[in-house]
Design a protein around this motif. Structure first.
Motif, PDB file in Angstrom:
ATOM      1  N   THR A  29      -3.941 -21.363  -7.547  1.00  0.00           N
ATOM      2  CA  THR A  29      -2.759 -20.937  -6.796  1.00  0.00           C
ATOM      3  C   THR A  29      -2.813 -19.420  -6.671  1.00  0.00           C
ATOM      4  OG1 THR A  29      -1.453 -22.799  -7.616  1.00  0.00           O
ATOM      5  CG2 THR A  29      -0.241 -20.955  -6.680  1.00  0.00           C
ATOM      6  N   VAL A  30      -2.971 -18.945  -5.465  1.00  0.00           N
ATOM      7  CA  VAL A  30      -3.106 -17.507  -5.219  1.00  0.00           C
ATOM      8  C   VAL A  30      -1.713 -16.881  -5.088  1.00  0.00           C
ATOM      9  CG1 VAL A  30      -3.947 -15.772  -3.590  1.00  0.00           C
ATOM     10  CG2 VAL A  30      -5.296 -17.844  -4.025  1.00  0.00           C
ATOM     11  N   PRO A  31      -1.422 -15.844  -5.886  1.00  0.00           N
ATOM     12  CA  PRO A  31      -0.135 -15.169  -5.729  1.00  0.00           C
ATOM     13  C   PRO A  31      -0.139 -14.284  -4.486  1.00  0.00           C
ATOM     14  CG  PRO A  31      -1.192 -14.618  -7.831  1.00  0.00           C
ATOM     15  CD  PRO A  31      -2.224 -15.254  -6.969  1.00  0.00           C
ATOM     16  N   ILE A  32       0.859 -14.440  -3.662  1.00  0.00           N
ATOM     17  CA  ILE A  32       0.997 -13.622  -2.456  1.00  0.00           C
ATOM     18  C   ILE A  32       2.186 -12.688  -2.613  1.00  0.00           C
ATOM     19  CG2 ILE A  32       1.601 -13.677   0.011  1.00  0.00           C
ATOM     20  CD1 ILE A  32       0.088 -16.193   0.335  1.00  0.00           C
ATOM     21  N   VAL A  33       1.988 -11.419  -2.259  1.00  0.00           N
ATOM     22  CA  VAL A  33       3.139 -10.527  -2.135  1.00  0.00           C
ATOM     23  C   VAL A  33       3.225 -10.120  -0.671  1.00  0.00           C
ATOM     24  CG1 VAL A  33       1.743  -8.543  -2.901  1.00  0.00           C
ATOM     25  CG2 VAL A  33       4.240  -8.368  -2.814  1.00  0.00           C
ATOM     26  N   VAL A  34       4.404 -10.308  -0.094  1.00  0.00           N
ATOM     27  CA  VAL A  34       4.629  -9.952   1.312  1.00  0.00           C
ATOM     28  C   VAL A  34       5.408  -8.642   1.356  1.00  0.00           C
ATOM     29  CG1 VAL A  34       5.742 -10.623   3.480  1.00  0.00           C
ATOM     30  CG2 VAL A  34       4.612 -12.354   2.064  1.00  0.00           C
ATOM     31  N   HIS A  35       4.781  -7.620   1.941  1.00  0.00           N
ATOM     32  CA  HIS A  35       5.459  -6.330   2.122  1.00  0.00           C
ATOM     33  C   HIS A  35       6.021  -6.301   3.539  1.00  0.00           C
ATOM     34  CE1 HIS A  35       3.462  -5.055  -1.554  1.00  0.00           C
ATOM     35  NE2 HIS A  35       2.292  -5.337  -1.023  1.00  0.00           N
ATOM     36  N   VAL A  36       7.318  -6.483   3.654  1.00  0.00           N
ATOM     37  CA  VAL A  36       7.949  -6.410   4.981  1.00  0.00           C
ATOM     38  C   VAL A  36       8.184  -4.928   5.264  1.00  0.00           C
ATOM     39  CG1 VAL A  36       9.911  -7.087   6.399  1.00  0.00           C
ATOM     40  CG2 VAL A  36       9.036  -8.645   4.635  1.00  0.00           C
ATOM     41  N   LEU A  37       7.433  -4.406   6.235  1.00  0.00           N
ATOM     42  CA  LEU A  37       7.460  -2.973   6.542  1.00  0.00           C
ATOM     43  C   LEU A  37       8.028  -2.849   7.948  1.00  0.00           C
ATOM     44  CD1 LEU A  37       6.607  -0.121   5.697  1.00  0.00           C
ATOM     45  CD2 LEU A  37       4.270  -0.680   6.372  1.00  0.00           C
ATOM     46  N   TYR A  38       9.329  -2.622   8.023  1.00  0.00           N
ATOM     47  CA  TYR A  38       9.998  -2.753   9.325  1.00  0.00           C
ATOM     48  C   TYR A  38      10.452  -1.413   9.886  1.00  0.00           C
ATOM     49  CZ  TYR A  38      14.229  -2.468   6.427  1.00  0.00           C
ATOM     50  OH  TYR A  38      15.200  -2.056   5.545  1.00  0.00           O
ATOM     51  N   THR A  79       8.588  -7.436  -0.826  1.00  0.00           N
ATOM     52  CA  THR A  79       9.160  -6.086  -0.852  1.00  0.00           C
ATOM     53  C   THR A  79       9.628  -5.756   0.557  1.00  0.00           C
ATOM     54  OG1 THR A  79       7.176  -4.795  -0.251  1.00  0.00           O
ATOM     55  CG2 THR A  79       7.404  -5.453  -2.571  1.00  0.00           C
ATOM     56  N   ARG A  80      10.650  -4.931   0.649  1.00  0.00           N
ATOM     57  CA  ARG A  80      11.175  -4.558   1.977  1.00  0.00           C
ATOM     58  C   ARG A  80      11.297  -3.041   2.057  1.00  0.00           C
ATOM     59  NH1 ARG A  80      13.044  -8.989   4.711  1.00  0.00           N
ATOM     60  NH2 ARG A  80      13.171 -10.866   3.424  1.00  0.00           N
ATOM     61  N   THR A  81      10.669  -2.469   3.067  1.00  0.00           N
ATOM     62  CA  THR A  81      10.655  -1.018   3.223  1.00  0.00           C
ATOM     63  C   THR A  81      10.835  -0.663   4.687  1.00  0.00           C
ATOM     64  OG1 THR A  81       9.045  -0.919   1.422  1.00  0.00           O
ATOM     65  CG2 THR A  81       9.334   1.080   2.744  1.00  0.00           C
ATOM     66  N   LYS A  82      11.737   0.292   4.951  1.00  0.00           N
ATOM     67  CA  LYS A  82      11.923   0.754   6.331  1.00  0.00           C
ATOM     68  C   LYS A  82      10.962   1.903   6.586  1.00  0.00           C
ATOM     69  CE  LYS A  82      15.660   2.000   9.539  1.00  0.00           C
ATOM     70  NZ  LYS A  82      15.345   1.013  10.556  1.00  0.00           N
ATOM     71  N   THR A  83      10.368   1.914   7.757  1.00  0.00           N
ATOM     72  CA  THR A  83       9.458   3.000   8.114  1.00  0.00           C
ATOM     73  C   THR A  83       9.844   3.553   9.477  1.00  0.00           C
ATOM     74  OG1 THR A  83       7.137   3.649   8.366  1.00  0.00           O
ATOM     75  CG2 THR A  83       7.752   1.483   9.240  1.00  0.00           C
ATOM     76  N   ALA A  84       9.531   4.820   9.703  1.00  0.00           N
ATOM     77  CA  ALA A  84       9.802   5.433  11.008  1.00  0.00           C
ATOM     78  C   ALA A  84       8.548   5.447  11.869  1.00  0.00           C
ATOM     79  CB  ALA A  84      10.310   6.858  10.807  1.00  0.00           C
ATOM     80  N   VAL A  85       7.430   5.005  11.302  1.00  0.00           N
ATOM     81  CA  VAL A  85       6.146   5.099  12.001  1.00  0.00           C
ATOM     82  C   VAL A  85       5.971   3.916  12.950  1.00  0.00           C
ATOM     83  CG1 VAL A  85       3.644   5.294  11.714  1.00  0.00           C
ATOM     84  CG2 VAL A  85       5.190   6.243   9.969  1.00  0.00           C
ATOM     85  N   GLU A  86       5.739   4.224  14.211  1.00  0.00           N
ATOM     86  CA  GLU A  86       5.488   3.163  15.192  1.00  0.00           C
ATOM     87  C   GLU A  86       4.100   2.571  15.004  1.00  0.00           C
ATOM     88  OE1 GLU A  86       6.211   3.946  19.303  1.00  0.00           O
ATOM     89  OE2 GLU A  86       8.041   5.091  18.866  1.00  0.00           O
ATOM     90  N   ASN A  87       3.996   1.276  15.214  1.00  0.00           N
ATOM     91  CA  ASN A  87       2.702   0.577  15.129  1.00  0.00           C
ATOM     92  C   ASN A  87       1.920   0.942  13.866  1.00  0.00           C
ATOM     93  OD1 ASN A  87       3.184  -0.621  17.655  1.00  0.00           O
ATOM     94  ND2 ASN A  87       2.391   1.197  18.691  1.00  0.00           N
ATOM     95  N   ILE A  88       2.607   0.972  12.754  1.00  0.00           N
ATOM     96  CA  ILE A  88       1.968   1.458  11.520  1.00  0.00           C
ATOM     97  C   ILE A  88       0.794   0.576  11.097  1.00  0.00           C
ATOM     98  CG2 ILE A  88       3.581   0.229   9.977  1.00  0.00           C
ATOM     99  CD1 ILE A  88       3.392   2.803   8.185  1.00  0.00           C
ATOM    100  N   GLY A  89       0.845  -0.692  11.467  1.00  0.00           N
ATOM    101  CA  GLY A  89      -0.249  -1.593  11.082  1.00  0.00           C
ATOM    102  C   GLY A  89      -1.557  -1.281  11.780  1.00  0.00           C
ATOM    103  N   SER A  90      -1.489  -0.558  12.880  1.00  0.00           N
ATOM    104  CA  SER A  90      -2.700  -0.241  13.644  1.00  0.00           C
ATOM    105  C   SER A  90      -3.260   1.126  13.291  1.00  0.00           C
ATOM    106  CB  SER A  90      -2.400  -0.280  15.150  1.00  0.00           C
ATOM    107  OG  SER A  90      -1.923  -1.552  15.523  1.00  0.00           O
ATOM    108  N   GLN A  91      -2.693   1.768  12.270  1.00  0.00           N
ATOM    109  CA  GLN A  91      -3.092   3.149  11.996  1.00  0.00           C
ATOM    110  C   GLN A  91      -3.762   3.364  10.642  1.00  0.00           C
ATOM    111  OE1 GLN A  91      -0.368   6.253  13.241  1.00  0.00           O
ATOM    112  NE2 GLN A  91       1.043   4.689  13.920  1.00  0.00           N
ATOM    113  N   SER A  92      -4.125   2.307   9.986  1.00  0.00           N
ATOM    114  CA  SER A  92      -4.821   2.417   8.687  1.00  0.00           C
ATOM    115  C   SER A  92      -4.010   3.171   7.636  1.00  0.00           C
ATOM    116  CB  SER A  92      -6.182   3.110   8.851  1.00  0.00           C
ATOM    117  OG  SER A  92      -6.937   2.475   9.838  1.00  0.00           O
ATOM    118  N   ILE A  93      -2.689   3.209   7.784  1.00  0.00           N
ATOM    119  CA  ILE A  93      -1.865   3.916   6.784  1.00  0.00           C
ATOM    120  C   ILE A  93      -0.774   3.008   6.220  1.00  0.00           C
ATOM    121  CG2 ILE A  93      -2.264   6.242   7.675  1.00  0.00           C
ATOM    122  CD1 ILE A  93       0.430   5.984   9.167  1.00  0.00           C
TER     123      ILE A  93
END
Ligand SMILES: [Zn+2]
Length: 434
Positions: free
Chosen positions: A100-109, A173-187
Protein backbone atom coordinates in the motif's frame (compact mmCIF):
# COMPACT_ATOMS: atom_id res chain seq x y z
CA UNK A 1 2.39 19.40 -48.98
CA UNK A 2 -1.36 20.01 -48.96
CA UNK A 3 -0.74 23.76 -48.64
CA UNK A 4 1.61 23.66 -51.62
CA UNK A 5 -1.07 22.07 -53.79
CA UNK A 6 -3.63 24.71 -52.80
CA UNK A 7 -1.26 27.56 -53.39
CA UNK A 8 0.19 26.25 -56.59
CA UNK A 9 -0.28 28.97 -59.32
CA UNK A 10 -0.77 26.21 -61.83
CA UNK A 11 -3.91 25.13 -60.02
CA UNK A 12 -5.27 28.70 -60.08
CA UNK A 13 -4.81 28.86 -63.81
CA UNK A 14 -6.44 25.50 -64.32
CA UNK A 15 -9.38 26.54 -62.14
CA UNK A 16 -9.80 29.76 -64.12
CA UNK A 17 -9.75 27.96 -67.42
CA UNK A 18 -12.21 25.31 -66.35
CA UNK A 19 -14.95 27.33 -64.65
CA UNK A 20 -14.17 31.03 -65.04
CA UNK A 21 -13.77 33.96 -62.59
CA UNK A 22 -16.75 33.05 -60.35
CA UNK A 23 -15.37 29.62 -59.73
CA UNK A 24 -11.89 31.04 -59.08
CA UNK A 25 -13.24 33.40 -56.40
CA UNK A 26 -15.13 30.49 -54.86
CA UNK A 27 -11.94 28.43 -54.86
CA UNK A 28 -10.06 31.30 -53.27
CA UNK A 29 -12.62 31.55 -50.43
CA UNK A 30 -12.50 27.79 -50.01
CA UNK A 31 -8.75 27.97 -49.85
CA UNK A 32 -8.88 30.50 -47.00
CA UNK A 33 -11.40 28.35 -45.13
CA UNK A 34 -9.17 25.33 -45.60
CA UNK A 35 -6.17 27.30 -44.34
CA UNK A 36 -8.12 28.29 -41.22
CA UNK A 37 -9.27 24.71 -40.71
CA UNK A 38 -5.73 23.44 -41.09
CA UNK A 39 -4.49 26.07 -38.63
CA UNK A 40 -7.16 25.08 -36.10
CA UNK A 41 -6.31 21.39 -36.57
CA UNK A 42 -2.60 22.09 -36.13
CA UNK A 43 -3.23 24.07 -32.95
CA UNK A 44 -5.48 21.29 -31.64
CA UNK A 45 -2.81 18.67 -32.32
CA UNK A 46 -0.14 20.79 -30.66
CA UNK A 47 -2.35 21.29 -27.62
CA UNK A 48 -3.33 17.63 -27.55
CA UNK A 49 0.32 16.65 -27.58
CA UNK A 50 0.71 18.48 -24.27
CA UNK A 51 -1.52 15.98 -22.51
CA UNK A 52 1.39 14.32 -20.67
CA UNK A 53 4.70 16.08 -20.17
CA UNK A 54 6.55 13.22 -18.48
CA UNK A 55 9.25 12.79 -21.11
CA UNK A 56 9.86 16.51 -21.51
CA UNK A 57 10.01 17.22 -17.77
CA UNK A 58 12.14 14.15 -17.05
CA UNK A 59 14.57 15.23 -19.76
CA UNK A 60 14.78 18.70 -18.21
CA UNK A 61 15.57 17.05 -14.89
CA UNK A 62 18.17 14.79 -16.50
CA UNK A 63 19.87 17.83 -18.03
CA UNK A 64 20.00 19.50 -14.60
CA UNK A 65 21.09 16.47 -12.59
CA UNK A 66 23.67 14.12 -14.06
CA UNK A 67 23.42 11.62 -11.20
CA UNK A 68 19.68 11.34 -11.75
CA UNK A 69 20.26 11.07 -15.50
CA UNK A 70 22.67 8.14 -15.03
CA UNK A 71 20.08 6.45 -12.82
CA UNK A 72 17.38 6.78 -15.47
CA UNK A 73 19.71 5.36 -18.12
CA UNK A 74 20.59 2.45 -15.85
CA UNK A 75 16.92 1.74 -15.31
CA UNK A 76 16.39 1.88 -19.06
CA UNK A 77 19.04 -0.81 -19.50
CA UNK A 78 17.33 -2.95 -16.87
CA UNK A 79 13.98 -2.55 -18.63
CA UNK A 80 15.62 -3.42 -21.93
CA UNK A 81 17.06 -6.62 -20.48
CA UNK A 82 13.71 -7.40 -18.88
CA UNK A 83 11.84 -6.97 -22.17
CA UNK A 84 14.37 -9.21 -23.91
CA UNK A 85 13.77 -11.94 -21.30
CA UNK A 86 17.31 -11.65 -19.95
CA UNK A 87 17.69 -14.28 -17.24
CA UNK A 88 20.18 -12.03 -15.44
CA UNK A 89 17.34 -9.77 -14.35
CA UNK A 90 16.91 -10.52 -10.70
CA UNK A 91 13.46 -11.90 -9.97
CA UNK A 92 14.25 -13.28 -6.53
CA UNK A 93 11.77 -10.93 -4.93
CA UNK A 94 8.85 -12.46 -6.82
CA UNK A 95 6.04 -13.27 -6.32
CA UNK A 96 5.50 -9.63 -5.67
CA UNK A 97 4.16 -8.80 -2.20
CA UNK A 98 1.14 -6.59 -1.71
CA UNK A 99 2.06 -3.01 -1.05
CA UNK A 100 0.00 0.00 0.00
CA UNK A 101 1.72 3.15 -1.22
CA UNK A 102 1.18 6.25 0.94
CA UNK A 103 0.11 9.23 -1.14
CA UNK A 104 0.31 12.84 -0.05
CA UNK A 105 -1.67 15.28 -2.18
CA UNK A 106 -0.40 18.86 -2.13
CA UNK A 107 -3.26 21.04 -3.31
CA UNK A 108 -1.43 24.12 -4.59
CA UNK A 109 -4.13 26.54 -5.65
CA UNK A 110 -4.09 30.01 -7.20
CA UNK A 111 -7.87 30.34 -7.43
CA UNK A 112 -10.43 29.11 -4.93
CA UNK A 113 -11.84 26.78 -7.56
CA UNK A 114 -8.47 25.00 -7.77
CA UNK A 115 -8.66 24.24 -4.04
CA UNK A 116 -10.31 20.92 -4.79
CA UNK A 117 -12.46 19.05 -2.29
CA UNK A 118 -11.57 15.96 -0.27
CA UNK A 119 -14.33 14.15 -2.14
CA UNK A 120 -12.62 14.88 -5.45
CA UNK A 121 -9.30 13.61 -4.10
CA UNK A 122 -10.95 10.44 -2.79
CA UNK A 123 -12.64 9.88 -6.16
CA UNK A 124 -9.16 9.74 -7.72
CA UNK A 125 -7.69 7.33 -5.16
CA UNK A 126 -10.68 5.07 -5.70
CA UNK A 127 -10.13 4.97 -9.48
CA UNK A 128 -6.41 4.35 -9.00
CA UNK A 129 -6.95 1.35 -6.74
CA UNK A 130 -9.72 -0.05 -8.93
CA UNK A 131 -7.69 0.20 -12.12
CA UNK A 132 -4.42 -1.14 -10.68
CA UNK A 133 -6.34 -4.14 -9.36
CA UNK A 134 -8.01 -4.68 -12.76
CA UNK A 135 -11.45 -4.28 -11.18
CA UNK A 136 -12.74 -1.64 -13.60
CA UNK A 137 -16.06 -2.68 -15.16
CA UNK A 138 -15.03 -1.25 -18.54
CA UNK A 139 -12.23 -3.81 -18.83
CA UNK A 140 -14.75 -5.81 -20.89
CA UNK A 141 -14.52 -3.13 -23.60
CA UNK A 142 -10.96 -4.28 -24.37
CA UNK A 143 -10.96 -6.34 -27.60
CA UNK A 144 -10.46 -10.04 -26.87
CA UNK A 145 -6.97 -10.42 -28.42
CA UNK A 146 -5.71 -7.76 -26.01
CA UNK A 147 -7.92 -8.56 -23.01
CA UNK A 148 -6.17 -11.86 -22.38
CA UNK A 149 -2.97 -9.83 -21.84
CA UNK A 150 -4.48 -7.66 -19.10
CA UNK A 151 -2.45 -7.58 -15.89
CA UNK A 152 -3.39 -7.20 -12.24
CA UNK A 153 -1.07 -5.36 -9.88
CA UNK A 154 -0.53 -5.95 -6.19
CA UNK A 155 0.16 -2.26 -5.71
CA UNK A 156 -2.54 -0.36 -3.87
CA UNK A 157 -2.67 3.23 -2.68
CA UNK A 158 -3.95 5.15 0.30
CA UNK A 159 -3.81 8.74 1.44
CA UNK A 160 -1.13 8.93 4.11
CA UNK A 161 -2.46 8.85 7.66
CA UNK A 162 0.87 9.74 9.24
CA UNK A 163 2.98 12.73 8.27
CA UNK A 164 6.81 12.64 8.28
CA UNK A 165 6.80 13.55 12.00
CA UNK A 166 4.47 10.68 12.86
CA UNK A 167 1.46 12.92 13.45
CA UNK A 168 -2.01 12.03 12.23
CA UNK A 169 -2.88 13.49 8.87
CA UNK A 170 -5.54 13.21 6.22
CA UNK A 171 -2.80 12.97 3.58
CA UNK A 172 -3.58 16.37 2.03
CA UNK A 173 -1.81 19.73 2.33
CA UNK A 174 -3.37 22.95 1.07
CA UNK A 175 -1.34 25.99 0.06
CA UNK A 176 -2.32 29.15 -1.80
CA UNK A 177 0.14 30.42 -4.38
CA UNK A 178 0.29 33.59 -6.46
CA UNK A 179 2.34 31.94 -9.21
CA UNK A 180 0.49 31.26 -12.45
CA UNK A 181 0.96 27.84 -14.04
CA UNK A 182 3.33 26.86 -11.26
CA UNK A 183 3.25 23.21 -12.28
CA UNK A 184 4.87 24.06 -15.61
CA UNK A 185 7.78 25.97 -14.10
CA UNK A 186 9.78 23.34 -12.21
CA UNK A 187 9.26 25.24 -8.94
CA UNK A 188 6.14 23.53 -7.60
CA UNK A 189 8.36 21.78 -5.03
CA UNK A 190 10.10 24.94 -3.80
CA UNK A 191 8.32 26.87 -1.00
CA UNK A 192 10.54 29.94 -1.48
CA UNK A 193 9.22 30.22 -5.05
CA UNK A 194 5.56 29.69 -4.17
CA UNK A 195 5.52 25.89 -4.18
CA UNK A 196 5.24 23.20 -1.53
CA UNK A 197 8.15 21.07 -0.35
CA UNK A 198 7.65 17.33 -0.87
CA UNK A 199 7.32 14.94 2.00
CA UNK A 200 10.29 12.52 2.03
CA UNK A 201 10.13 11.02 -1.43
CA UNK A 202 11.51 7.60 -0.51
CA UNK A 203 8.48 7.08 1.73
CA UNK A 204 5.65 8.99 0.05
CA UNK A 205 4.24 9.33 -3.44
CA UNK A 206 4.00 13.13 -3.63
CA UNK A 207 1.31 14.58 -5.86
CA UNK A 208 1.04 18.30 -6.55
CA UNK A 209 -2.38 19.26 -7.88
CA UNK A 210 -1.81 22.67 -9.40
CA UNK A 211 -2.24 24.86 -12.45
CA UNK A 212 -0.49 23.75 -15.63
CA UNK A 213 0.11 25.74 -18.77
CA UNK A 214 -2.11 25.25 -21.81
CA UNK A 215 -4.03 22.01 -21.98
CA UNK A 216 -1.40 19.95 -20.16
CA UNK A 217 -2.98 17.43 -17.81
CA UNK A 218 -0.03 16.13 -15.85
CA UNK A 219 3.35 14.50 -15.68
CA UNK A 220 5.52 12.25 -13.54
CA UNK A 221 9.25 12.34 -13.00
CA UNK A 222 10.63 8.99 -14.14
CA UNK A 223 12.37 6.95 -11.44
CA UNK A 224 16.14 6.73 -11.38
CA UNK A 225 18.67 5.12 -9.05
CA UNK A 226 18.76 8.38 -7.12
CA UNK A 227 15.50 10.14 -6.43
CA UNK A 228 15.14 13.50 -8.14
CA UNK A 229 14.28 16.51 -5.99
CA UNK A 230 11.20 16.90 -8.18
CA UNK A 231 10.21 13.25 -7.77
CA UNK A 232 6.48 12.67 -7.77
CA UNK A 233 3.54 13.55 -9.97
CA UNK A 234 2.07 16.89 -10.99
CA UNK A 235 -1.61 16.96 -11.97
CA UNK A 236 -3.95 19.60 -13.28
CA UNK A 237 -7.11 20.00 -11.17
CA UNK A 238 -9.00 19.60 -14.46
CA UNK A 239 -7.97 15.95 -14.71
CA UNK A 240 -7.62 14.78 -11.10
CA UNK A 241 -10.52 12.65 -9.91
CA UNK A 242 -13.96 12.20 -11.41
CA UNK A 243 -15.95 15.11 -9.95
CA UNK A 244 -15.56 18.79 -9.06
CA UNK A 245 -13.13 20.65 -11.34
CA UNK A 246 -12.53 17.83 -13.82
CA UNK A 247 -13.32 18.40 -17.49
CA UNK A 248 -14.38 15.82 -20.08
CA UNK A 249 -13.00 13.86 -21.83
CA UNK A 250 -10.35 13.58 -19.10
CA UNK A 251 -12.73 13.37 -16.15
CA UNK A 252 -12.55 9.68 -15.24
CA UNK A 253 -9.23 9.72 -13.38
CA UNK A 254 -7.27 7.85 -16.05
CA UNK A 255 -4.60 10.54 -16.55
CA UNK A 256 -3.42 9.90 -13.00
CA UNK A 257 -3.40 6.13 -13.59
CA UNK A 258 -1.20 6.85 -16.64
CA UNK A 259 1.14 9.07 -14.60
CA UNK A 260 1.46 6.51 -11.81
CA UNK A 261 2.48 4.08 -14.56
CA UNK A 262 5.30 6.52 -15.41
CA UNK A 263 6.12 6.89 -11.70
CA UNK A 264 6.82 3.15 -11.69
CA UNK A 265 8.95 3.34 -14.83
CA UNK A 266 6.51 2.71 -17.70
CA UNK A 267 6.99 4.55 -20.99
CA UNK A 268 4.48 5.55 -23.64
CA UNK A 269 3.52 2.72 -25.98
CA UNK A 270 5.18 4.43 -28.94
CA UNK A 271 8.50 4.74 -27.09
CA UNK A 272 10.52 7.92 -27.09
CA UNK A 273 10.22 8.68 -30.81
CA UNK A 274 6.73 9.47 -32.09
CA UNK A 275 7.53 8.88 -35.74
CA UNK A 276 9.22 5.51 -35.76
CA UNK A 277 8.22 1.88 -35.58
CA UNK A 278 11.68 1.12 -34.15
CA UNK A 279 11.18 2.99 -30.87
CA UNK A 280 10.30 0.81 -27.88
CA UNK A 281 8.51 1.02 -24.55
CA UNK A 282 10.66 -1.86 -23.19
CA UNK A 283 7.58 -4.05 -22.73
CA UNK A 284 7.30 -7.32 -24.65
CA UNK A 285 3.51 -7.74 -24.80
CA UNK A 286 2.57 -4.30 -26.13
CA UNK A 287 2.63 -3.96 -29.93
CA UNK A 288 4.99 -1.53 -31.59
CA UNK A 289 3.13 1.61 -32.60
CA UNK A 290 4.07 4.72 -34.51
CA UNK A 291 2.78 7.50 -32.28
CA UNK A 292 0.13 8.49 -29.77
CA UNK A 293 -3.59 7.84 -30.30
CA UNK A 294 -6.12 10.40 -29.17
CA UNK A 295 -9.86 10.07 -28.59
CA UNK A 296 -11.53 6.68 -28.94
CA UNK A 297 -10.35 4.65 -31.91
CA UNK A 298 -12.08 1.70 -33.49
CA UNK A 299 -10.38 -1.69 -33.26
CA UNK A 300 -8.27 -2.63 -35.11
CA UNK A 301 -6.24 0.48 -35.88
CA UNK A 302 -2.91 -0.08 -37.57
CA UNK A 303 0.17 2.09 -37.62
CA UNK A 304 3.11 -0.30 -37.92
CA UNK A 305 2.53 -3.01 -40.51
CA UNK A 306 4.28 -5.76 -38.54
CA UNK A 307 1.54 -5.99 -35.90
CA UNK A 308 -1.26 -8.54 -36.06
CA UNK A 309 -3.89 -6.56 -34.14
CA UNK A 310 -2.64 -3.02 -34.65
CA UNK A 311 -2.18 -0.40 -31.94
CA UNK A 312 -3.12 -1.15 -28.33
CA UNK A 313 -4.79 2.27 -28.19
CA UNK A 314 -6.94 1.31 -25.19
CA UNK A 315 -3.89 0.84 -22.94
CA UNK A 316 -3.37 3.26 -20.03
CA UNK A 317 -0.02 4.30 -21.50
CA UNK A 318 -1.54 5.69 -24.71
CA UNK A 319 -3.37 9.05 -24.97
CA UNK A 320 -7.02 8.03 -25.45
CA UNK A 321 -10.01 9.64 -23.79
CA UNK A 322 -10.52 8.54 -20.20
CA UNK A 323 -13.44 6.31 -21.16
CA UNK A 324 -11.18 4.51 -23.66
CA UNK A 325 -8.10 3.93 -21.45
CA UNK A 326 -8.77 0.56 -19.91
CA UNK A 327 -5.84 -1.63 -18.86
CA UNK A 328 -2.17 -2.37 -18.26
CA UNK A 329 -0.70 -5.53 -19.76
CA UNK A 330 0.83 -8.31 -17.66
CA UNK A 331 4.33 -7.30 -18.72
CA UNK A 332 3.70 -3.66 -17.92
CA UNK A 333 2.61 -4.73 -14.45
CA UNK A 334 5.67 -6.97 -14.16
CA UNK A 335 7.95 -4.10 -15.17
CA UNK A 336 6.30 -1.77 -12.63
CA UNK A 337 6.81 -4.39 -9.93
CA UNK A 338 10.44 -4.82 -10.97
CA UNK A 339 11.08 -1.06 -10.93
CA UNK A 340 9.39 -0.81 -7.55
CA UNK A 341 11.67 -3.51 -6.12
CA UNK A 342 14.76 -1.90 -7.67
CA UNK A 343 14.15 1.82 -7.42
CA UNK A 344 11.27 2.48 -5.07
CA UNK A 345 11.69 -0.27 -2.50
CA UNK A 346 11.79 2.25 0.35
CA UNK A 347 8.02 2.61 -0.06
CA UNK A 348 7.78 -0.78 1.63
CA UNK A 349 9.30 0.71 4.77
CA UNK A 350 7.14 3.81 4.90
CA UNK A 351 5.30 4.70 8.08
CA UNK A 352 2.97 6.92 6.05
CA UNK A 353 0.13 4.41 6.13
CA UNK A 354 -0.74 2.69 9.36
CA UNK A 355 -3.89 1.06 8.05
CA UNK A 356 -7.41 1.22 9.35
CA UNK A 357 -7.41 2.55 12.89
CA UNK A 358 -7.57 -0.26 15.40
CA UNK A 359 -9.21 -0.16 18.78
CA UNK A 360 -6.84 -2.55 20.46
CA UNK A 361 -5.54 0.12 22.79
CA UNK A 362 -8.79 1.95 23.35
CA UNK A 363 -8.65 1.44 27.10
CA UNK A 364 -6.04 4.19 27.19
CA UNK A 365 -8.69 6.66 26.13
CA UNK A 366 -11.92 7.30 27.96
CA UNK A 367 -14.43 8.97 25.66
CA UNK A 368 -17.74 10.10 27.16
CA UNK A 369 -20.62 10.51 26.79
CA UNK A 370 -20.57 7.86 24.11
CA UNK A 371 -22.78 7.91 22.11
CA UNK A 372 -23.03 11.67 22.00
CA UNK A 373 -24.83 14.34 20.01
CA UNK A 374 -22.46 17.27 20.58
CA UNK A 375 -19.94 17.65 23.42
CA UNK A 376 -17.45 14.88 24.04
CA UNK A 377 -14.84 14.60 26.75
CA UNK A 378 -11.68 12.60 26.34
CA UNK A 379 -9.65 11.50 29.30
CA UNK A 380 -6.26 9.97 28.91
CA UNK A 381 -3.28 8.91 31.00
CA UNK A 382 -1.18 11.06 33.20
CA UNK A 383 0.69 12.99 30.49
CA UNK A 384 -0.35 15.99 28.42
CA UNK A 385 -2.27 14.99 25.35
CA UNK A 386 -1.39 16.95 22.22
CA UNK A 387 -3.42 16.50 19.05
CA UNK A 388 -6.87 14.93 19.02
CA UNK A 389 -8.29 13.85 15.69
CA UNK A 390 -11.68 12.50 14.68
CA UNK A 391 -11.95 10.51 11.46
CA UNK A 392 -14.97 8.98 9.83
CA UNK A 393 -15.35 5.41 8.60
CA UNK A 394 -13.71 6.26 5.29
CA UNK A 395 -10.63 7.57 7.09
CA UNK A 396 -11.48 11.18 6.28
CA UNK A 397 -10.34 13.62 8.94
CA UNK A 398 -13.33 15.59 10.22
CA UNK A 399 -11.87 17.30 13.28
CA UNK A 400 -8.41 18.17 14.59
CA UNK A 401 -7.51 20.19 17.68
CA UNK A 402 -4.64 20.57 20.13
CA UNK A 403 -5.13 20.08 23.85
CA UNK A 404 -2.99 20.31 26.93
CA UNK A 405 -3.74 18.71 30.26
CA UNK A 406 -5.36 15.39 31.09
CA UNK A 407 -8.77 16.00 29.62
CA UNK A 408 -9.97 17.40 26.32
CA UNK A 409 -13.40 18.76 25.50
CA UNK A 410 -14.57 18.58 21.90
CA UNK A 411 -17.69 20.21 20.45
CA UNK A 412 -18.76 18.15 17.49
CA UNK A 413 -22.12 19.74 16.58
CA UNK A 414 -21.37 19.61 12.88
CA UNK A 415 -20.85 15.87 12.62
CA UNK A 416 -23.48 13.77 10.92
CA UNK A 417 -24.81 10.80 12.89
CA UNK A 418 -22.59 7.76 12.50
CA UNK A 419 -19.55 5.91 13.78
CA UNK A 420 -16.23 7.74 14.10
CA UNK A 421 -12.78 7.10 15.50
CA UNK A 422 -11.10 9.40 18.00
CA UNK A 423 -7.34 9.24 17.64
CA UNK A 424 -4.53 10.58 19.74
CA UNK A 425 -0.88 9.73 19.83
CA UNK A 426 -1.72 7.22 22.56
CA UNK A 427 -4.51 5.30 20.99
CA UNK A 428 -7.81 5.09 19.19
CA UNK A 429 -11.36 4.81 20.44
CA UNK A 430 -14.73 4.44 18.76
CA UNK A 431 -17.25 7.25 19.02
CA UNK A 432 -20.91 7.16 17.98
CA UNK A 433 -22.56 10.45 17.08
CA UNK A 434 -26.34 10.64 17.28
ZN1 LIG B 1 2.67 9.99 -20.36
Amino acid sequence: MYAWVLDNPLNRDVNKQICGQKCYIHTSVMKRILYILMLVMTVQVLLAQERCMTMRESEVEMANDTVYARGVMKLQQLAEAFAAGDSAVDRNDWPFPTLTVPIVVHVLYRTEQQNISMEQIHSQIEVLNRDFAGLNADLNKVPEPFRRLAGVSNIQFQLADRDPDGRFTNGVTRTKTAVENIGSQSIYHRPERGGVAPWPQPHYLNVWVCELEGDALGFAILPGAQISERDGIVMSPTAFGTIGTTNPPYDQGRTFVHEVGHYFGLRHLWGSDDASCNSTDYVSDTPVQLKENFGCKNFPSFSCSNEEFGDMFMNYMDYGNDTCMLFFTQQQVALMHLVLMKNRKTLFHSAGVTGTPTVSNERQLHVYPNPSSSEVFIEFGSTALGWVEVVDMKGILVHRSYHEGQRAKLTLDELAPGLYFVRTTFGVSRLSML
